[in-house]
Motif scaffolding. Structure first.
Motif, PDB file in Angstrom:
ATOM      1  N   GLN A   1       0.999  -1.402  -0.144  1.00  0.00           N
ATOM      2  CA  GLN A   1       0.213  -0.073   0.260  1.00  0.00           C
ATOM      3  C   GLN A   1       0.496   1.540   0.295  1.00  0.00           C
ATOM      4  O   GLN A   1       0.560   2.055  -0.880  1.00  0.00           O
ATOM      5  N   ARG A   2       2.111   0.917   0.880  1.00  0.00           N
ATOM      6  CA  ARG A   2       3.192   2.212   0.422  1.00  0.00           C
ATOM      7  C   ARG A   2       2.981   2.392  -0.164  1.00  0.00           C
ATOM      8  O   ARG A   2       3.616   3.536  -1.186  1.00  0.00           O
TER       9      ARG A   2
ATOM     10  N   TYR B   1       3.002   5.931  -3.091  1.00  0.00           N
ATOM     11  CA  TYR B   1       4.242   6.667  -3.355  1.00  0.00           C
ATOM     12  C   TYR B   1       4.228   6.980  -5.154  1.00  0.00           C
ATOM     13  O   TYR B   1       4.288   7.653  -5.997  1.00  0.00           O
ATOM     14  N   ARG B   2       3.781   5.545  -5.623  1.00  0.00           N
ATOM     15  CA  ARG B   2       3.461   5.656  -6.960  1.00  0.00           C
ATOM     16  C   ARG B   2       2.647   6.822  -7.711  1.00  0.00           C
ATOM     17  O   ARG B   2       2.471   7.099  -8.662  1.00  0.00           O
ATOM     18  N   ALA B   3       0.923   6.374  -6.828  1.00  0.00           N
ATOM     19  CA  ALA B   3      -0.392   7.469  -7.156  1.00  0.00           C
ATOM     20  C   ALA B   3       0.864   9.139  -7.212  1.00  0.00           C
ATOM     21  O   ALA B   3       0.562   9.680  -7.720  1.00  0.00           O
ATOM     22  N   ALA B   4       1.133   9.684  -5.987  1.00  0.00           N
ATOM     23  CA  ALA B   4       1.916  10.633  -5.801  1.00  0.00           C
ATOM     24  C   ALA B   4       2.780  11.237  -7.091  1.00  0.00           C
ATOM     25  O   ALA B   4       2.493  12.506  -8.004  1.00  0.00           O
ATOM     26  N   LEU B   5       3.147  10.162  -6.803  1.00  0.00           N
ATOM     27  CA  LEU B   5       4.528  10.314  -8.505  1.00  0.00           C
ATOM     28  C   LEU B   5       3.383  10.609  -9.815  1.00  0.00           C
ATOM     29  O   LEU B   5       3.859  11.563 -10.236  1.00  0.00           O
TER      30      LEU B   5
END
Length: 83
Positions: free
Chosen positions: A3-4, A8-12
């Motif tokens: 999930q982390r 992180y990938r979604a934020a990028l």
């Protein structure tokens, strides 16, 4: 952990979508045998730094120049032969 990583990938991806176009950046790489550091400077930040640093650097240069002139004058007078 998964999930982390997904967050992180979604934020990028969001960050990449917010960028309207590639902005020119200045990239400097410092590298030696043990350490490699890459520094990217935003052009806007570079202008701000130049504005903040100009006056103190100018003051230091002026003080240094004055001190050297005084030292040269003093040494010049002391080394002249009296006669």
């Amino acid at each position: 952990m998964s999930q982390r990583r997904d967050n992180y990938r979604a934020a990028l991806r969001r960050e990449q979508d917010d960028v309207s176009g590639p902005r020119p950046t200045k990239i400097t790489t410092l590298q030696n045998r043990y350490v490699r550091v890459t520094v990217e400077v935003d052009p806007d930040l570079q202008g701000d730094l130049a504005r903040w640093v100009t006056r103190p650097v100018s003051s230091v240069v002026l003080v240094g120049t004055t001190a050297l002139r005084t030292l040269v004058d003093t040494v010049g007078r002391a080394s002249r032969p009296r006669g």
